[in-house]
Structure formats: structure tokens, C-alpha cells
Design a protein around this motif. Structure first.
Motif, PDB file in Angstrom:
ATOM      1  N   TYR A  97       0.888  -1.172   0.000  1.00  0.00           N
ATOM      2  CA  TYR A  97       0.000   0.000   0.000  1.00  0.00           C
ATOM      3  C   TYR A  97       0.918   1.213   0.000  1.00  0.00           C
ATOM      4  O   TYR A  97       2.063   1.135   0.466  1.00  0.00           O
TER       5      TYR A  97
ATOM      6  N   ALA B 260      -9.237  -0.880   0.773  1.00  0.00           N
ATOM      7  CA  ALA B 260      -9.169   0.535   0.384  1.00  0.00           C
ATOM      8  C   ALA B 260     -10.080   0.849  -0.784  1.00  0.00           C
ATOM      9  O   ALA B 260     -10.266   2.010  -1.137  1.00  0.00           O
TER      10      ALA B 260
ATOM     11  N   ASP C 148     -10.270  -9.571   2.767  1.00  0.00           N
ATOM     12  CA  ASP C 148     -10.703  -8.177   2.655  1.00  0.00           C
ATOM     13  C   ASP C 148     -10.357  -7.430   3.951  1.00  0.00           C
ATOM     14  O   ASP C 148     -10.374  -8.033   5.033  1.00  0.00           O
TER      15      ASP C 148
ATOM     16  N   ASN D 291      -9.758   8.835  -3.853  1.00  0.00           N
ATOM     17  CA  ASN D 291     -11.117   9.371  -3.738  1.00  0.00           C
ATOM     18  C   ASN D 291     -11.301  10.488  -4.758  1.00  0.00           C
ATOM     19  O   ASN D 291     -10.539  11.454  -4.758  1.00  0.00           O
TER      20      ASN D 291
HETATM   21  O1  DLL Z   1      -8.807   3.462   2.213  1.00  0.00           O
HETATM   22  C1  DLL Z   1      -8.021   2.983   4.435  1.00  0.00           C
HETATM   23  C2  DLL Z   1      -7.595   1.627   4.001  1.00  0.00           C
HETATM   24  C3  DLL Z   1      -6.285   1.408   3.568  1.00  0.00           C
HETATM   25  C4  DLL Z   1      -8.476   0.551   4.077  1.00  0.00           C
HETATM   26  C5  DLL Z   1      -5.893   0.136   3.209  1.00  0.00           C
HETATM   27  C6  DLL Z   1      -8.076  -0.730   3.731  1.00  0.00           C
HETATM   28  C7  DLL Z   1      -6.766  -0.950   3.295  1.00  0.00           C
HETATM   29  P1  DLL Z   1      -9.534   6.303   2.908  1.00  0.00           P
HETATM   30  O2  DLL Z   1      -8.563   6.651   1.850  1.00  0.00           O
HETATM   31  O3  DLL Z   1      -9.922   7.339   3.905  1.00  0.00           O
HETATM   32  O4  DLL Z   1      -8.993   5.109   3.788  1.00  0.00           O
HETATM   33  O5  DLL Z   1     -10.832   5.746   2.176  1.00  0.00           O
HETATM   34  C8  DLL Z   1     -11.912   5.242   2.921  1.00  0.00           C
HETATM   35  O6  DLL Z   1     -12.448   3.673   1.182  1.00  0.00           O
HETATM   36  O7  DLL Z   1     -15.031   4.963   3.278  1.00  0.00           O
HETATM   37  C9  DLL Z   1     -14.684   3.126   1.699  1.00  0.00           C
HETATM   38  O8  DLL Z   1     -15.541   3.839   0.838  1.00  0.00           O
HETATM   39  C10 DLL Z   1     -13.441   2.685   0.935  1.00  0.00           C
HETATM   40  N1  DLL Z   1     -12.950   1.378   1.403  1.00  0.00           N
HETATM   41  C11 DLL Z   1     -11.947   1.121   2.261  1.00  0.00           C
HETATM   42  N2  DLL Z   1     -11.775  -0.213   2.410  1.00  0.00           N
HETATM   43  C12 DLL Z   1     -12.717  -0.817   1.629  1.00  0.00           C
HETATM   44  C13 DLL Z   1     -13.078  -2.172   1.352  1.00  0.00           C
HETATM   45  C14 DLL Z   1      -8.634   3.849   3.342  1.00  0.00           C
HETATM   46  N3  DLL Z   1     -12.420  -3.198   1.890  1.00  0.00           N
HETATM   47  C15 DLL Z   1     -12.985   4.717   2.004  1.00  0.00           C
HETATM   48  N4  DLL Z   1     -14.124  -2.397   0.512  1.00  0.00           N
HETATM   49  C16 DLL Z   1     -14.110   4.032   2.762  1.00  0.00           C
HETATM   50  C17 DLL Z   1     -14.811  -1.360  -0.036  1.00  0.00           C
HETATM   51  C18 DLL Z   1     -13.476   0.206   0.999  1.00  0.00           C
HETATM   52  N5  DLL Z   1     -14.496  -0.075   0.168  1.00  0.00           N
END
Ligand code: DLL
Length: 432
Positions: free
Chosen positions: A135, A212, A233, A337
Motif C-alpha cells: 500500500y 481501500a 478483505d 477518492n
Molecule cells: O482506504 C483505508 C484503508 C487502507 C483501508 C488500506 C483498507 C486498506 P480512505 O482513503 O480514507 O482510507 O478511504 C476510505 O475507502 O469509506 C470506503 O468507501 C473505501 N474502502 C476502504 N476499504 C474498503 C473495502 C482507506 N475493503 C474509504 N471495501 C471508505 C470497499 C473500501 N471499500
């Protein structure tokens, strides 16, 4: 046999978890009331005092926090500890000035690392494993979160960050990585690259922890076959700490929420009403023991379902199914995002009008973004060279704003179908 990082907590009887949550919640509310002026003001505005909060059953009286609240009070929104006690920040992706900044004390980092260590153990990792963290590192929480979890577990950690696939594969092979952590899209790309290079039999991988962004069961099967692993997941968001808010176990049927740290509710996104277990709605989190950034009733905008059906892994934490989408217009493309309004701002700035359409797809397990933009009558030309130059300029401006590549297609004025109701700006063809 199933292993646990925090066995006692992860398998605690549900009534006891509730008791623990209640205790932590009341303490957290005192902290927020005393030390977080932004949230106290919100409570007072809603006519609620700390005396109205006697147990977790009263949580429904409290106002929600939204991303807009946090952006409005940038950069110190909801900060509840002096900066001198904070040791780190992370931030959501997004435009400058609109990012949400999350603050962490050492206690908050320890708690987060523990959540990620639980996720690693649930995926079968032990201290004997070699964990490749692919990541992104930096403001994004993905790299730091899994890196911290892997350290906590005592595994040999490879802090690779994202990109540079040749180097990723070389380390994976030379150092015998057994667990890979990255976005599902990147995992799929790695699988393809491994196939192309014919090096699959040199890999020692056994498990992957991917999150993510949303990914489908079909994609899980492709990745598992391509990398010869079991794919798990993991979910999380910057506002609540990062990855590890919830994580999958050997059953692979949804993610256990770390309920000793995060209290989850499902609400009707239109009315805010709390829905019973099993209903589909918007996920809302309250952090029960984070110190610096203790968000209360944060609306994630993620649409999903919670279930407390007994799990074969023995964990008693409630499970959330894979989020099926979002209740706002935020897209997650290649893990970044993206709000359509950001793209619109670039187009307007470059002298175009708001006549555009975004087409998002997933080709060979990698997200693509195509932007169809109408030329204005003033800009209209049928000279192909000129069109190519204009497209190139837009690609550059979009890349600068979003940080990702978008393919731009200029189309003739008035050729994008006008809508009678809400404009259909986004066509998301991804099957998730
Ligand atoms: O994506 C944190 C993260 C990093 C999670 C690594 C898992 C692994 P943000 O960039 O703040 O944080 O985005 C958060 O990503 O509200 C969801 O909409 C989406 N999201 C995160 N994990 C999943 C998943 C990270 N396993 C936003 N499945 C969240 C679907 C996910 N959507």
C-alpha cells in the motif's frame, strides 16, 4: 486451527463486549465534552448536554459528524488533545484545503497497529511470516497501518509502498514474502505481471490482505488463482484511524469490526434513523477510545449491512458485509477518492462548460477513468492535431488535480445527452 491476536477480546461474549463498549463510550463522551470544543458546540447546538448521555443506549441523541463538518473546521477539526501530545497525522486523498486530517497520539497509533495485527493474524499470519506492504506510504493510511500491524505481530516487514512492480517482484521472490498487503487492483496487476514473467513457482505467498476500495467475489477468485493465495478483505477509513476498522477471517464472508474500539450503527441515509441489524443502510462509526481525533457518530457514506450471525472462526465481533456503494457521489478510482465536482472545477477552469460524462470501468482488474467533454462552440475545431493538443492539456490538468490518469475525449458541442432530471454525470461500469 484459528489463531487470534487478541483472543480474549475477539471471542468475548456479546454481552460483555457491549458492557466494555458502554464503559468506554461514557469515558469517551466525557473526554469529547471536556476537550473537543467542535463537538461540544455541535452537541450544545442540538440541545444535548453531557448529562443526557447516561449509557450507550443514548447514542441516538447525539448529532452525526460528516466529512463536510471536518472539512469546514480544517485543519484542526475535532482535535481533542494538544498538538504536543500528537505524534502523527494522516490525511484523506482529495484536493488541497479539502483534505481531512486525522491526528494520532502514541496511544492511538498503538490501538491502530493492534487492529491491523488482528487482521494479519486472521489472515493466517504469524511472526514467522514475511509481510510485504505494498500500500502507499505517506499521508495515505494504508502503508503505515499494515506496516504497524506487521511490526506489532513481529513479522519481518517489507515497507515497499506502491508501484515499481519489477522491484516488488524481485523482493517478493528474493526475500520470500509470504503475505502481501495492497489494493485489490494492484494485487490483480501483480498477478498478471507474475504470469507474464513466468515466475509463479518462485513465490512463497500464502495470503493477501486487500482493501481501500470495493472489489468483487470474482476478483477475489482471480487474485487467489493468479497469486496462489487466500485473499482477505480489510476495511477502514482515515477518519476512524485507517485500515483495520474491520477485517476478514478464514470464513471470508464479511469483515469483523473491532468492536472494542469502534461502535457501529447502520442508519437510513435519508432520515438518519437507526436501522435494525440486518438492514442495508449507511455505516456510522463512533471511536470508543481514540484520544486525539475521537469522532462520534461519523457518517462514512458507505452502504452496507451488519450481521451478528455466529462465525465459524469463533470471533464474536459483529460483521459488516462488503460495502456495496456509497450514498454520496464520491468515486474510488485506483484507490483515490474522486468527486465529480473536482473534475468539473478543472473543466470550468480550462474554459469548458459543465457538459461532461465520466465513465469508470475496470479493465483487467484495474480501474480506468474516461472523461467525455463537450467542446464549447468557441473551442470547436475539426482539426485533429488541435483536438489532440487540447485533450493533452486537459489530461495534464486532471492529473494535477486528482493524481491519477484520466483519458479525455473531446466531443462536439451538444453531443452529450441532456438529462431532464439530475444530470447523469457518472457511468460506473465496474461490477462490484
Ligand atoms: O482506504 C483505508 C484503508 C487502507 C483501508 C488500506 C483498507 C486498506 P480512505 O482513503 O480514507 O482510507 O478511504 C476510505 O475507502 O469509506 C470506503 O468507501 C473505501 N474502502 C476502504 N476499504 C474498503 C473495502 C482507506 N475493503 C474509504 N471495501 C471508505 C470497499 C473500501 N471499500
Amino acid at each position: 486451527m484459528e489463531n487470534y491476536y487478541s483472543k480474549e477480546i475477539e471471542t468475548m461474549p456479546v454481552e460483555q463486549i457491549r458492557e466494555l463498549q458502554n464503559e468506554k463510550f461514557l469515558k469517551q463522551m466525557q473526554h469529547v465534552w471536556n476537550d473537543c470544543p467542535d463537538y461540544r458546540a455541535k452537541m450544545e447546538k442540538a440541545g444535548i448536554s453531557i448529562d443526557d448521555i447516561k449509557s450507550l443506549d443514548d447514542i441516538g441523541k447525539l448529532p452525526f459528524i460528516t466529512k463536510d463538518d471536518l472539512r469546514e473546521h480544517y485543519p484542526y477539526a475535532m482535535l481533542a488533545k494538544p498538538l504536543s501530545e500528537c505524534v502523527r497525522i494522516h490525511s484523506t486523498s482529495g484536493t488541497t484545503g479539502k483534505r481531512v486530517i486525522a491526528y494520532y497520539t502514541q496511544h492511538d497509533i498503538d490501538l491502530w497497529d493492534e487492529c491491523c495485527a488482528r487482521a494479519l493474524v486472521a489472515a493466517g499470519a504469524t511472526k514467522e511470516d514475511v509481510v510485504q506492504v505494498s500500500y502507499g506510504f505517506g499521508l495515505f493510511t494504508g502503508g503505515a497501518g499494515l506496516n504497524g500491524g506487521s511490526h506489532k505481530l513481529g513479522s519481518l516487514t517489507l515497507p515497499m509502498s506502491s508501484g515499481n512492480t519489477d522491484r516488488q517482484l524481485q523482493f517478493m521472490i528474493d526475500l520470500g514474502a509470504t503475505v502481501i498487503c495492497c489494493t485489490p487492483s494492484y494485487a490483480a496487476y501483480l498477478a498478471e505481471s507474475i504470469k507474464e514473467r513466468g515466475v509463479r513457482d518462485q513465490l512463497k505467498l500464502k495470503a493477501g490482505i486487500f482493501g481501500a476500495e470495493a472489489w468483487s467475489e470474482e476478483m477475489r477468485r482471480d487474485i487467489e488463482a493468479g497469486l496462489g493465495i487466500k485473499a482477505f478483505d480489510i476495511y477502514g477509513l482515515t477518519e476512524i484511524s485507517g485500515p483495520g476498522v474491520s477485517y476478514e477471517c478464514s470464513e471470508q464472508t464479511g469483515m469483523h469490526i473491532n468492536e472494542d474500539h469502534f461502535y457501529a450503527e447502520i442508519i437510513d441515509p435519508d432520515t438518519g434513523e437507526v436501522l435494525p441489524e440486518g438492514s442495508e443502510g449507511e455505516l456510522v462509526f463512533t471511536s470508543l477510545d481514540k484520544e486525539a481525533f475521537p469522532v462520534i457518530r461519523y457518517r462514512t457514506k458507505d452502504i452496507c449491512v451488519l450481521t451478528r450471525k455466529a462465525c465459524s472462526c469463533g470471533r464474536t465481533f459483529i460483521k459488516m458485509v462488503k460495502p456495496r456503494g456509497r450514498s454520496d457521489d464520491m468515486l474510488i478510482i485506483k484507490g483515490v477518492n474522486v468527486f465529480p465536482s473536482q473534475i468539473e472545477a478543472v473543466l470550468l477552469e480550462q474554459g469548458y462548460q459543465a457538459n461532461y460524462q465520466l465513465i469508470v470501468d475496470r479493465v483487467n482488474n484495474s480501474d480506468t477513468l474516461d472523461v467525455n467533454v463537450e467542446m464549447t462552440p468557441e473551442k470547436f475545431t475539426d482539426n485533429l492535431g488541435e483536438i489532440a493538443d487540447m485533450e493533452k492539456k486537459l489530461v495534464g490538468a486532471l492529473k494535477a488535480m486528482l493524481g491519477i490518469f484520466a483519458k479525455v475525449h473531446l466531443v462536439a458541442p451538444k453531443s452529450i445527452t441532456r438529462s431532464e432530471g439530475k444530470a447523469v454525470r457518472v457511468i460506473d461500469k465496474r461490477k462490484i
